[in-house]
Write a protein that holds these residues in place. Sequence first.
Motif, PDB file in Angstrom:
ATOM      1  N   SER A 481       0.818  -1.224   0.000  1.00  0.00           N
ATOM      2  CA  SER A 481       0.000   0.000   0.000  1.00  0.00           C
ATOM      3  C   SER A 481       0.846   1.267   0.000  1.00  0.00           C
ATOM      4  CB  SER A 481      -0.913   0.000   1.229  1.00  0.00           C
ATOM      5  OG  SER A 481      -0.146  -0.109   2.416  1.00  0.00           O
ATOM      6  N   LEU A 482       2.154   1.125   0.187  1.00  0.00           N
ATOM      7  CA  LEU A 482       3.047   2.294   0.135  1.00  0.00           C
ATOM      8  C   LEU A 482       3.418   2.678  -1.286  1.00  0.00           C
ATOM      9  CD1 LEU A 482       5.424   1.269   3.060  1.00  0.00           C
ATOM     10  CD2 LEU A 482       3.734   3.126   3.093  1.00  0.00           C
ATOM     11  N   PHE A 483       2.950   1.907  -2.287  1.00  0.00           N
ATOM     12  CA  PHE A 483       3.389   2.118  -3.670  1.00  0.00           C
ATOM     13  C   PHE A 483       2.193   2.272  -4.615  1.00  0.00           C
ATOM     14  CE2 PHE A 483       6.704  -0.264  -1.529  1.00  0.00           C
ATOM     15  CZ  PHE A 483       7.863   0.406  -1.905  1.00  0.00           C
ATOM     16  N   GLU A 484       2.404   3.093  -5.613  1.00  0.00           N
ATOM     17  CA  GLU A 484       1.498   3.181  -6.760  1.00  0.00           C
ATOM     18  C   GLU A 484       2.226   2.617  -7.977  1.00  0.00           C
ATOM     19  OE1 GLU A 484       0.341   7.186  -7.416  1.00  0.00           O
ATOM     20  OE2 GLU A 484      -0.960   7.293  -5.644  1.00  0.00           O
ATOM     21  N   LEU A 485       1.548   1.775  -8.740  1.00  0.00           N
ATOM     22  CA  LEU A 485       2.127   1.244  -9.970  1.00  0.00           C
ATOM     23  C   LEU A 485       1.470   1.948 -11.152  1.00  0.00           C
ATOM     24  CD1 LEU A 485       2.227  -2.598  -9.188  1.00  0.00           C
ATOM     25  CD2 LEU A 485       3.927  -0.828  -8.671  1.00  0.00           C
ATOM     26  N   GLU A 486       2.247   2.705 -11.896  1.00  0.00           N
ATOM     27  CA  GLU A 486       1.732   3.413 -13.074  1.00  0.00           C
ATOM     28  C   GLU A 486       1.901   2.508 -14.289  1.00  0.00           C
ATOM     29  OE1 GLU A 486       3.489   7.270 -13.401  1.00  0.00           O
ATOM     30  OE2 GLU A 486       2.671   7.964 -11.481  1.00  0.00           O
ATOM     31  N   LEU A 487       0.775   2.074 -14.844  1.00  0.00           N
ATOM     32  CA  LEU A 487       0.765   1.080 -15.917  1.00  0.00           C
ATOM     33  C   LEU A 487       0.504   1.740 -17.261  1.00  0.00           C
ATOM     34  CD1 LEU A 487      -1.441  -1.534 -14.046  1.00  0.00           C
ATOM     35  CD2 LEU A 487       1.051  -1.482 -14.190  1.00  0.00           C
ATOM     36  N   PRO A 488       1.194   1.295 -18.307  1.00  0.00           N
ATOM     37  CA  PRO A 488       0.974   1.889 -19.650  1.00  0.00           C
ATOM     38  C   PRO A 488      -0.351   1.430 -20.250  1.00  0.00           C
ATOM     39  CG  PRO A 488       2.493   0.049 -19.809  1.00  0.00           C
ATOM     40  CD  PRO A 488       2.220   0.242 -18.339  1.00  0.00           C
ATOM     41  N   GLU A 489      -0.872   2.216 -21.187  1.00  0.00           N
ATOM     42  CA  GLU A 489      -2.129   1.873 -21.833  1.00  0.00           C
ATOM     43  C   GLU A 489      -2.034   0.593 -22.658  1.00  0.00           C
ATOM     44  OE1 GLU A 489      -3.083   5.507 -23.987  1.00  0.00           O
ATOM     45  OE2 GLU A 489      -4.728   5.822 -22.586  1.00  0.00           O
ATOM     46  N   SER A 490      -0.838   0.183 -23.020  1.00  0.00           N
ATOM     47  CA  SER A 490      -0.666  -1.034 -23.825  1.00  0.00           C
ATOM     48  C   SER A 490      -1.072  -2.297 -23.080  1.00  0.00           C
ATOM     49  CB  SER A 490       0.789  -1.152 -24.302  1.00  0.00           C
ATOM     50  OG  SER A 490       1.690  -1.073 -23.220  1.00  0.00           O
ATOM     51  N   ILE A 491      -1.374  -2.198 -21.784  1.00  0.00           N
ATOM     52  CA  ILE A 491      -1.867  -3.379 -21.067  1.00  0.00           C
ATOM     53  C   ILE A 491      -3.184  -3.847 -21.675  1.00  0.00           C
ATOM     54  CG2 ILE A 491      -0.720  -2.794 -18.894  1.00  0.00           C
ATOM     55  CD1 ILE A 491      -3.441  -1.818 -17.858  1.00  0.00           C
ATOM     56  N   PHE A 492      -3.936  -2.936 -22.279  1.00  0.00           N
ATOM     57  CA  PHE A 492      -5.246  -3.292 -22.835  1.00  0.00           C
ATOM     58  C   PHE A 492      -5.127  -4.090 -24.133  1.00  0.00           C
ATOM     59  CE2 PHE A 492      -6.405   0.741 -20.509  1.00  0.00           C
ATOM     60  CZ  PHE A 492      -6.998   0.084 -19.441  1.00  0.00           C
ATOM     61  N   ASN A 493      -3.912  -4.261 -24.623  1.00  0.00           N
ATOM     62  CA  ASN A 493      -3.722  -5.114 -25.801  1.00  0.00           C
ATOM     63  C   ASN A 493      -3.771  -6.598 -25.440  1.00  0.00           C
ATOM     64  OD1 ASN A 493      -3.373  -2.965 -27.588  1.00  0.00           O
ATOM     65  ND2 ASN A 493      -1.189  -2.815 -27.153  1.00  0.00           N
ATOM     66  N   HIS A 494      -3.786  -6.904 -24.168  1.00  0.00           N
ATOM     67  CA  HIS A 494      -3.754  -8.290 -23.715  1.00  0.00           C
ATOM     68  C   HIS A 494      -5.173  -8.793 -23.432  1.00  0.00           C
ATOM     69  CE1 HIS A 494       0.412  -7.020 -23.172  1.00  0.00           C
ATOM     70  NE2 HIS A 494       0.735  -8.299 -23.229  1.00  0.00           N
ATOM     71  N   PRO A 495      -5.350 -10.112 -23.406  1.00  0.00           N
ATOM     72  CA  PRO A 495      -6.691 -10.682 -23.205  1.00  0.00           C
ATOM     73  C   PRO A 495      -7.351 -10.158 -21.935  1.00  0.00           C
ATOM     74  CG  PRO A 495      -5.145 -12.389 -23.878  1.00  0.00           C
ATOM     75  CD  PRO A 495      -4.335 -11.163 -23.626  1.00  0.00           C
ATOM     76  N   THR A 496      -8.639  -9.862 -22.025  1.00  0.00           N
ATOM     77  CA  THR A 496      -9.374  -9.241 -20.927  1.00  0.00           C
ATOM     78  C   THR A 496      -9.345 -10.092 -19.669  1.00  0.00           C
ATOM     79  OG1 THR A 496     -10.835  -8.131 -22.502  1.00  0.00           O
ATOM     80  CG2 THR A 496     -11.614  -8.347 -20.234  1.00  0.00           C
ATOM     81  N   ILE A 497      -9.598 -11.392 -19.790  1.00  0.00           N
ATOM     82  CA  ILE A 497      -9.658 -12.259 -18.612  1.00  0.00           C
ATOM     83  C   ILE A 497      -8.304 -12.296 -17.908  1.00  0.00           C
ATOM     84  CG2 ILE A 497     -10.001 -14.629 -17.825  1.00  0.00           C
ATOM     85  CD1 ILE A 497     -12.004 -14.974 -20.074  1.00  0.00           C
ATOM     86  N   TRP A 498      -7.224 -12.461 -18.692  1.00  0.00           N
ATOM     87  CA  TRP A 498      -5.880 -12.486 -18.104  1.00  0.00           C
ATOM     88  C   TRP A 498      -5.560 -11.161 -17.422  1.00  0.00           C
ATOM     89  CZ3 TRP A 498      -1.617  -9.411 -18.928  1.00  0.00           C
ATOM     90  CH2 TRP A 498      -0.415  -9.849 -18.385  1.00  0.00           C
ATOM     91  N   LEU A 499      -5.875 -10.045 -18.087  1.00  0.00           N
ATOM     92  CA  LEU A 499      -5.550  -8.726 -17.549  1.00  0.00           C
ATOM     93  C   LEU A 499      -6.325  -8.463 -16.267  1.00  0.00           C
ATOM     94  CD1 LEU A 499      -4.201  -5.981 -17.740  1.00  0.00           C
ATOM     95  CD2 LEU A 499      -6.030  -5.249 -19.284  1.00  0.00           C
ATOM     96  N   ARG A 500      -7.608  -8.795 -16.264  1.00  0.00           N
ATOM     97  CA  ARG A 500      -8.416  -8.554 -15.065  1.00  0.00           C
ATOM     98  C   ARG A 500      -7.870  -9.351 -13.881  1.00  0.00           C
ATOM     99  NH1 ARG A 500     -13.085  -9.795 -16.995  1.00  0.00           N
ATOM    100  NH2 ARG A 500     -13.777  -7.697 -17.546  1.00  0.00           N
ATOM    101  N   GLU A 501      -7.477 -10.583 -14.114  1.00  0.00           N
ATOM    102  CA  GLU A 501      -6.947 -11.410 -13.038  1.00  0.00           C
ATOM    103  C   GLU A 501      -5.619 -10.861 -12.521  1.00  0.00           C
ATOM    104  OE1 GLU A 501      -6.291 -14.013 -10.155  1.00  0.00           O
ATOM    105  OE2 GLU A 501      -8.181 -13.715 -11.254  1.00  0.00           O
ATOM    106  N   ARG A 502      -4.763 -10.384 -13.430  1.00  0.00           N
ATOM    107  CA  ARG A 502      -3.472  -9.844 -12.988  1.00  0.00           C
ATOM    108  C   ARG A 502      -3.671  -8.567 -12.174  1.00  0.00           C
ATOM    109  NH1 ARG A 502       2.288 -10.833 -15.101  1.00  0.00           N
ATOM    110  NH2 ARG A 502       1.534 -12.672 -14.035  1.00  0.00           N
ATOM    111  N   LEU A 503      -4.577  -7.702 -12.619  1.00  0.00           N
ATOM    112  CA  LEU A 503      -4.828  -6.463 -11.875  1.00  0.00           C
ATOM    113  C   LEU A 503      -5.462  -6.755 -10.527  1.00  0.00           C
ATOM    114  CD1 LEU A 503      -6.128  -4.143 -14.742  1.00  0.00           C
ATOM    115  CD2 LEU A 503      -3.864  -4.161 -13.708  1.00  0.00           C
ATOM    116  N   HIS A 504      -6.370  -7.713 -10.473  1.00  0.00           N
ATOM    117  CA  HIS A 504      -6.969  -8.083  -9.192  1.00  0.00           C
ATOM    118  C   HIS A 504      -5.909  -8.650  -8.248  1.00  0.00           C
ATOM    119  CE1 HIS A 504     -11.199  -7.230  -9.456  1.00  0.00           C
ATOM    120  NE2 HIS A 504     -11.319  -7.846 -10.621  1.00  0.00           N
ATOM    121  N   SER A 505      -4.960  -9.398  -8.775  1.00  0.00           N
ATOM    122  CA  SER A 505      -3.891  -9.949  -7.933  1.00  0.00           C
ATOM    123  C   SER A 505      -3.047  -8.828  -7.338  1.00  0.00           C
ATOM    124  CB  SER A 505      -3.008 -10.894  -8.757  1.00  0.00           C
ATOM    125  OG  SER A 505      -3.744 -11.998  -9.225  1.00  0.00           O
TER     126      SER A 505
END
Length: 625
Positions: A481-505
């Motif tokens: 919780s001490l960190f913010e991860l700034e993610l590039p917009e290119s993450i949306f090029n990846h499959p939705t199910i995989w991306l949602r699971e990685r972000l939830h993790s």
Amino acid sequence: MFYLTSGVLFLLVALSAPAYAEQNLLEGGLLLTAAALSVMALALILTLRSLARRNAKLSRQKQSFQRLLAETPGIIAILDKNLLLINASSSLKSLVTEQDHSTLAIPVPLFADANGSIDLLPEIRQQLKQQGIWHGEVWLKNEHHCEAFKISVHNLSSHQGKTSTYILFGQNITKFRQLAAHQQQQQLRDDTTLLPNQLLFIEQVRQAIASCDEHYPSAALLILDFVVASQSEREVRLNEQQILDIATNLKLLVPETLLLARFQHNIFSILVPPHLCKQYNTIFLNQLAHKLIAGFNQVDSQGMRSPLRIYIGISISPNDGDNVDLLLNSALKAANRASEQSDSALCFADSANQQQAPDFLAMEAELYRSAAHGEFDLYFQPKFSISSNRIVGFEALLRWPSPKRGMLPPPTFMPLVEETGLIINLDRLVFRKACQQVSYWQQTGLMRGRLALNISIQHFTQRDFLRYLQDTLTEFELAASLFELELPESIFNHPTIWLRERLHSLERLGFKLILDNFGDGISSITQLRLFPLHGVKLAPALVKYIEQQEQQRNICATLIRLIGYMELDVTATNIETEMQAYLLHVMGCDCQQGHRFSRAVPAEDIGQLLLKENQLLNNQRQLAN
């Protein structure tokens, strides 16, 4: 039958005659009956002989038809209303069934393509119902055969639609197609190497230039001129075996995503299409050219260097030419200049790119060495809350203290880092150094808010990405919780199910997830709702002209308002002026960072920065009282 009737009538008349004529009349009737029976027998014989001749004729016709079916080089078939085979030629039978039946009740496997993915039978049935005839080119395909035919199917009835029988006949055109393909290949491909020839290459270059747009504005050409130096250092003409060896080596060295062609006898060419010609294309082109040079400048087991020399000329549209002729001429001239420099050299058509060319290879080696020894520093740019005039967090920014070049900011080396894949190692080095710094700030009371870290897409997609972050946090006894991860917009090029699971993790670990450069790429408001994100950082392009352009102000204000409706945090970066800060604050963006507030500073200056902030706040309180 007429004579039989007449005889019967005569007998009836005779029975009513006088008795003396009874005997004569009876004899006459019998004669007439005998005559009638004779005539009938004759008629029957004639009928049977006619039927026999007709049967013989039909038998000969049937034999001729069967011989035609057996001997015809093409295909012939009689089809029922469902286009199932009633009878077929031997050539067709061999293609549709392994057994030679005279009567078949199976469909003909007709397709529009050689892969058998488009079934033509529905289309043929429909057209036969409407017009009574269908003709065209088809592929007859099953598990064992795949051949091309030109066929026609006709309705056998004179009354269209009143019959259930059709006739199909066709000619095998597979060899014709193969011959045509071979002729086309000879026209578009080099006979020796089977690579695209000059004609095809020029057409591909023309299409590449035409497809350039604002997102992919450039295409690039490489001209590779090969020569063999003799002992007298005179260039000799390459033979066909040498050309073939060069082509074989090039196929191994050149990525498959690029177009490799044989341009002239000893000259090969490479096209880098627009979608691969990125913003920092000179880095990629330098790497490719040096890879080619190294691939041909080899030393054998006896320490002898190959006499083969390669001279590479590179041109990039539109600066070096906005059409095929200009771009090719620029590359050819650059290759000629390369041949004047030294053995196996490269030369850019543009002089500015050429000045940087020798430096990229050395810089790449220095980057690898510095990364291996951890010779990178973190600088920290504070994030300010406009409403409270306080620092509410920091963003960690990488700096490279190059021994030969001095302190370098990311734009000078990051493109090369991304192209080489070194970005993954640097991302992990940054996270580790950031954990060390946060741990120190917590011990000294200098920690403010969260520390933001930029995460590359290459690192984000690594299998052990989550494990590395978790293990490093555990090592330093820190909370995510001490960190913010700034993610590039290119993450949306990846499959939705995989991306949602990685972000939830990542969210479950405790990280705050921020979408970087929002509004400058492919992301949308809908995607913000679909994924577990906590905030966005506005793209600098949205902020740059809000002072001068009303439309830009309206767009920026609308985006900030929409983001607020979704209860997401919004941060603006690259703030340069007081007016930009004020306008964004009015629009609802409280968290800002940029040179207007503070440049990125080394870790040892953070204490002084916080002390200055406290002094300013105390002065404001005194003035207020």
